[in-house]
Write a protein that holds these residues in place. Structure first.
Motif, short mmCIF file in Angstrom:
data_model
loop_
_atom_site.label_atom_id
_atom_site.label_comp_id
_atom_site.label_asym_id
_atom_site.label_seq_id
_atom_site.Cartn_x
_atom_site.Cartn_y
_atom_site.Cartn_z
N PRO A 253 38.80 35.94 40.61
CA PRO A 253 37.58 34.98 40.72
C PRO A 253 36.35 36.17 40.44
O PRO A 253 35.43 34.99 40.62
N VAL A 254 36.30 36.76 40.79
CA VAL A 254 34.81 37.36 40.66
C VAL A 254 35.05 37.69 39.04
O VAL A 254 33.10 37.13 39.08
N ALA A 257 33.40 33.56 39.32
CA ALA A 257 31.92 34.34 39.96
C ALA A 257 31.21 34.21 38.67
O ALA A 257 30.27 33.87 39.29
N ALA A 343 33.02 35.92 46.76
CA ALA A 343 34.37 35.87 45.57
C ALA A 343 34.78 36.17 47.10
O ALA A 343 36.54 36.30 47.46
#
Lengths: 377, 377
Positions: A253-254, A257, A343
């Protein structure tokens, strides 16, 4: 072959060899396998494709299939399942949801280092006989944790294998592994390191604990303790076993993002086996200077002390609080940290890349690692 | 989940359950895993992609990524390594090159069923401790066989994992698995079965022996024999052990040659666990009528007789000489056979698809299987 192979520095303390893992025996096979694997790259030409040669020796293998790059990986959990089994015996509660996440993290966190968006995970759950599946609560935890981790990473769980391998997998045990396939798109996201350069910042993402590397050593320490995994490691009474079972963060997810925020990743390193020596992963001759050290998770500090490790040994073995490293242009460092935090992952600008010999200097701790301290290729 | 789960018909003969594999215990987990996995398909939408829903329950998982489809799979060898280990003890010769090919065949032969060209294989070799790697001849055979199989399939060996998992993998054993990633390109090659129809021909590709399915039963039979794996099974003195270790054919050169020859595959079935019941794999209500039965490999005839299996039980358990099934338009059947033979694999037009209830009729043997005899979804 991406499996960890190097050794921390010589030590009288508890070593990996003493803990039952002898990399000297594995390495000749790994080297011959690496050579044989590299020689198969030519097989892609008749299909009109080619490998990204720079991905050999990186954490995931990358092929140029035209409109984008294809990335793939297989990774296993390792011996953390033994800790979950022992803690289930002591507490009556299954940690299989947590170790399901660990298994997916091992694959996904490697895949994203090359700039890939993970798309599909396949499950490999090899049990030591059909009886393993009798424990419905444990099986349900494994399924639920696996699904939750897939959802968190935005990947589809494609399927997998659930063989009962009596005689190969030990009785009552399970060998958990995951394969992951993704794409690097647009192709400019490829982060195998050609843009890594002096002036880049090193951003570290927070670890949750030991993750899934170093468990053989941690298990040896637990065996030496009168109360084993039930030993409290902090004032709140958190046990060693519970702390070891904190699941590995999922870092995709990081990285997704960061892509949306136009933060350009020059290189990434998943801090797994060999601990911070993984910061030396890229083949270039560059100096990595760390000026800020993240807080050390209590379970890692406890293990360091119990094993009698120096800081150099501990940082050369464990993540010591830094689960993943991002290398970005110096002027994108603060933005990178902001996006990671937004995030949901704590992050720090921890240092910088400099011209100079291949070495890692951890200034606040006064320790250094050189080119000879990490041999993965 | 693609692992084999159904049972051959009730029998007083040696069954899979007697051989130590109890599918009733595995199935509830598999069902809940399948449901959870299916619910993750929505995770692809934010990436702009979607699964090919028809691939759920097929042998490989397929995602539409725009210019082509992405296919992926993970498969394990199963218990065949135990036969290789015992034969090495008896003969002093390692069969690990052969079982390396088996492992890749398990993955590649599944991946191609959806119309994919396999591109990358990852190795998963989990040993029961570092000592496994001490046997340099065995390790060299594993590497050489793995590379040769990759070359034969035109895939790149991307890398993999070689963990030493003492306490999880049994001492002295190795758990061999492979993941494979490929693409379906052009997208018209997708063969998940929407074109399967009455009038199609069934073309069977020759098996080499038992392949890597049914080994638990074969091992039980060997245990009952006074001379075990050293028992000769033919006049030439071929031993049971040697015959069992004939490597599984790699069928991807055939499916690639068929594509180049413009033979359009409507559907494919890899004949693994459940034997010929796999011909009932597609969910449609169709009747499959077999009018020509391929020659039975001597080792499978021997096992059938030793286990006291009826033809129905044997064909419902083993490949009985047919390793892979291709479903093509009736007027392409002879061409399909010619192309397979030119690619080095014996093939036969064995029957046809008809309108009618879901059943498999093997006319020359007078046996039938119905819809209830195979439950994979």
């Amino acid at each position: 072959m991406n499996h960890d192979s190097a050794q921390p520095g010589a030590s009288d303390a508890l070593t990996y060899r003493a803990a039952g893992v002898d990399y000297d025996l594995i390495d000749p096979l790994k080297l011959s396998a690496q050579r044989a694997a590299a020689a198969t790259a030519v097989n892609l030409a008749p299909h009109g494709f080619a490998e990204v040669a720079a991905s050999r020796g990186e954490s995931a293998y990358v092929v140029d299939v035209g409109p984008f790059y294809l990335a793939s990986i297989v990774e296993c959990l390792g011996s953390k399942a033994l800790v979950a089994d022992e803690m289930a015996r002591l507490t009556g509660t299954s940690a299989y949801a947590a170790i399901a996440q660990d298994t997916i993290a091992m694959a996904v966190n490697d895949l994203i280092t090359v700039g890939a968006t993970p798309l599909v995970v396949q499950a490999y759950w090899a049990a030591g006989g059909s009886d393993w599946f009798k424990d419905a609560d444990r099986a349900a935890a494994l399924v639920a944790g696996w699904k939750r981790a897939c959802d968190a990473c935005g990947v589809a769980w494609g399927g997998g294998e659930t063989p009962a391998l009596a005689g190969i997998v030990a009785d009552g045990r399970i060998d958990l592994a995951a394969s992951c396939t993704g794409i690097v798109s647009p192709k400019s996201r490829l982060s195998t390191g050609d843009r890594l350069a002096p002036g880049d910042a090193i951003v570290l993402l927070a670890a949750s604990g030991i993750h899934a590397n170093g468990l053989s050593l941690a298990r040896k320490i637990a065996e030496r303790l009168p109360d084993g995994y039930a030993t409290p490691i902090d004032d709140a009474g958190t046990t060693l076993g519970a702390a070891l079972l904190a699941p590995t963060p999922l870092y995709s997810p990081v990285t997704e993002a960061l892509h949306r925020a136009a933060v350009d990743l020059h290189y990434c390193a998943n801090i797994t086996g060999h601990g911070w020596r993984k910061l030396l992963r890229h083949p270039s001759a560059l100096t990595y200077r760390i000026t800020h050290v993240p807080p050390v998770p209590p379970v890692l500090r406890y293990i360091q002390q119990a094993a009698g490790q120096s800081d150099r040994e501990a940082y050369g073995t464990f993540n010591m609080g830094a689960g993943f490293a991002l290398f970005v242009a110096g002027d994108q460092a603060e933005r990178c940290v902001d996006v990671a935090r937004a995030a949901g992952t704590e992050a720090w600008v921890a240092g910088r890349v400099e011209a100079g010999p291949k070495q890692l200097i951890v200034e606040p701790l006064g320790i250094e690692f050189g080119a000879d301290d990490l041999q993965l290729r």
